[in-house]
Design a protein around this motif. Structure first.
Motif, mmCIF file in Angstrom:
data_model
loop_
_atom_site.group_PDB
_atom_site.id
_atom_site.type_symbol
_atom_site.label_atom_id
_atom_site.label_comp_id
_atom_site.label_asym_id
_atom_site.label_seq_id
_atom_site.Cartn_x
_atom_site.Cartn_y
_atom_site.Cartn_z
ATOM 1 N N GLN A 84 -33.504 41.644 -2.032
ATOM 2 C CA GLN A 84 -34.686 41.491 -1.176
ATOM 3 C C GLN A 84 -35.685 40.495 -1.762
ATOM 4 O O GLN A 84 -36.765 40.290 -1.220
ATOM 5 N N GLY A 85 -35.303 39.872 -2.875
ATOM 6 C CA GLY A 85 -36.187 38.890 -3.501
ATOM 7 C C GLY A 85 -37.207 39.499 -4.430
ATOM 8 O O GLY A 85 -38.156 38.816 -4.847
ATOM 9 N N LEU A 86 -37.044 40.775 -4.793
ATOM 10 C CA LEU A 86 -37.996 41.454 -5.668
ATOM 11 C C LEU A 86 -37.551 41.358 -7.124
ATOM 12 O O LEU A 86 -36.366 41.296 -7.427
ATOM 13 N N VAL B 64 -30.965 48.749 -7.968
ATOM 14 C CA VAL B 64 -31.447 47.536 -8.636
ATOM 15 C C VAL B 64 -30.943 46.282 -7.914
ATOM 16 O O VAL B 64 -31.707 45.367 -7.604
ATOM 17 N N GLY B 65 -29.640 46.251 -7.625
ATOM 18 C CA GLY B 65 -29.080 45.105 -6.930
ATOM 19 C C GLY B 65 -29.655 44.937 -5.543
ATOM 20 O O GLY B 65 -29.915 43.810 -5.096
ATOM 21 N N PRO C 136 -30.782 54.246 4.386
ATOM 22 C CA PRO C 136 -29.922 55.423 4.323
ATOM 23 C C PRO C 136 -28.528 55.128 3.809
ATOM 24 O O PRO C 136 -27.876 56.001 3.254
ATOM 25 N N GLY C 137 -28.016 53.907 3.972
ATOM 26 C CA GLY C 137 -26.654 53.592 3.571
ATOM 27 C C GLY C 137 -26.546 52.917 2.226
ATOM 28 O O GLY C 137 -25.526 52.296 1.932
ATOM 29 N N LEU C 138 -27.571 53.045 1.377
ATOM 30 C CA LEU C 138 -27.553 52.375 0.084
ATOM 31 C C LEU C 138 -26.414 52.879 -0.780
ATOM 32 O O LEU C 138 -26.197 54.077 -0.928
ATOM 33 N N GLU C 139 -25.681 51.943 -1.390
ATOM 34 C CA GLU C 139 -24.553 52.299 -2.246
ATOM 35 C C GLU C 139 -25.038 53.061 -3.475
ATOM 36 O O GLU C 139 -26.085 52.767 -4.041
#
Length: 226
Positions: A79-81, A73-74, A65-68
């Protein structure tokens, strides 16, 4: 624990660990366990299903929910993806009647349109179209845009404009022909659509973005309190 989550196989749909198992393992009360699980969910390492448990995030990205803004992409890379993006198109265009109403523009005003495709392990995940009401001096080309994960970074460094807030509307839909072609799905397949009004630090509405996500490769995670 994060290392364990990243290597968990998730076989048979079993939760990574129950709260009781974690209480016994770490010899703590239930309260700190619940707080730790909440923080892991907020950071995108796990997702929680009511009455089922906590599951590790693997191939299916979970948006916290708090994603900038502009930070997907970053975030996935952290997360190593294997996440990349490419610019489909960028140009100055006349806004539609609906977009004029949203942004308070006149029919003759032009906006900067940027179309970006986000890929996970070289497989299309999200198609995002951003429309920005900015000066004609700001016209980055495809190469400049692909060097950064978000146009918002260029907007801040070159124009001093910081987009600090996004108001989202999220809904399910069926992919149209163009969306299906870009995302590698069938026409009419379910997609998750996020439409966002973009505001600057001084609360000026400066843009609008429509992001279409493959429904079979994406989850949106949030917490509701009462």
């Amino acid at each position: 624990m994060i290392e364990e989550l990243q290597t968990a196989d998730g076989e048979n749909g079993r939760p990574f660990s129950t709260e009781q198992e974690l209480v016994q393992r770490f010899h703590v009360s239930r309260a700190p366990v619940r707080q730790a699980l909440k923080e892991l969910a907020d950071e995108g390492y796990v997702y929680r299903e009511r009455a089922k448990g906590t599951f590790p995030v693997q191939e299916l990205p979970v948006r916290p929910p708090g994603l900038e803004l502009g930070g997907l992409v970053g975030f996935l890379r952290d997360q190593g993806l294997d996440c990349t993006s490419k610019i489909v198109d960028t140009d100055r265009v006349l806004p539609t009647e609906n977009l004029c109403a949203i942004l308070g523009l006149k029919p003759g005003d032009h906006v900067l349109k940027i179309s970006r495709l986000i890929l996970l392990a070289e497989k299309p995940l999200v198609w995002a179209q951003s429309y920005l009401s900015v000066s004609e001096d700001f016209q980055p080309n495809k190469r400049e845009l692909e060097r950064v994960d978000s146009v918002f970074l260029l907007l801040g460094s070159e124009q001093g404009i910081v987009i600090s807030r996004g108001d989202h509307q999220i809904y399910a839909s069926g992919a149209n022909r163009e969306e299906a072609e870009l995302l590698g799905i069938k026409n009419g397949d379910p997609v998750l659509v996020i439409e966002t009004k973009l505001y600057t630090r001084n609360n000026r509405l400066i843009g609008w973005r429509r992001a279409v996500h493959r429904a079979d490769e994406y989850k949106f995670s949030f917490t509701a309190n009462r």
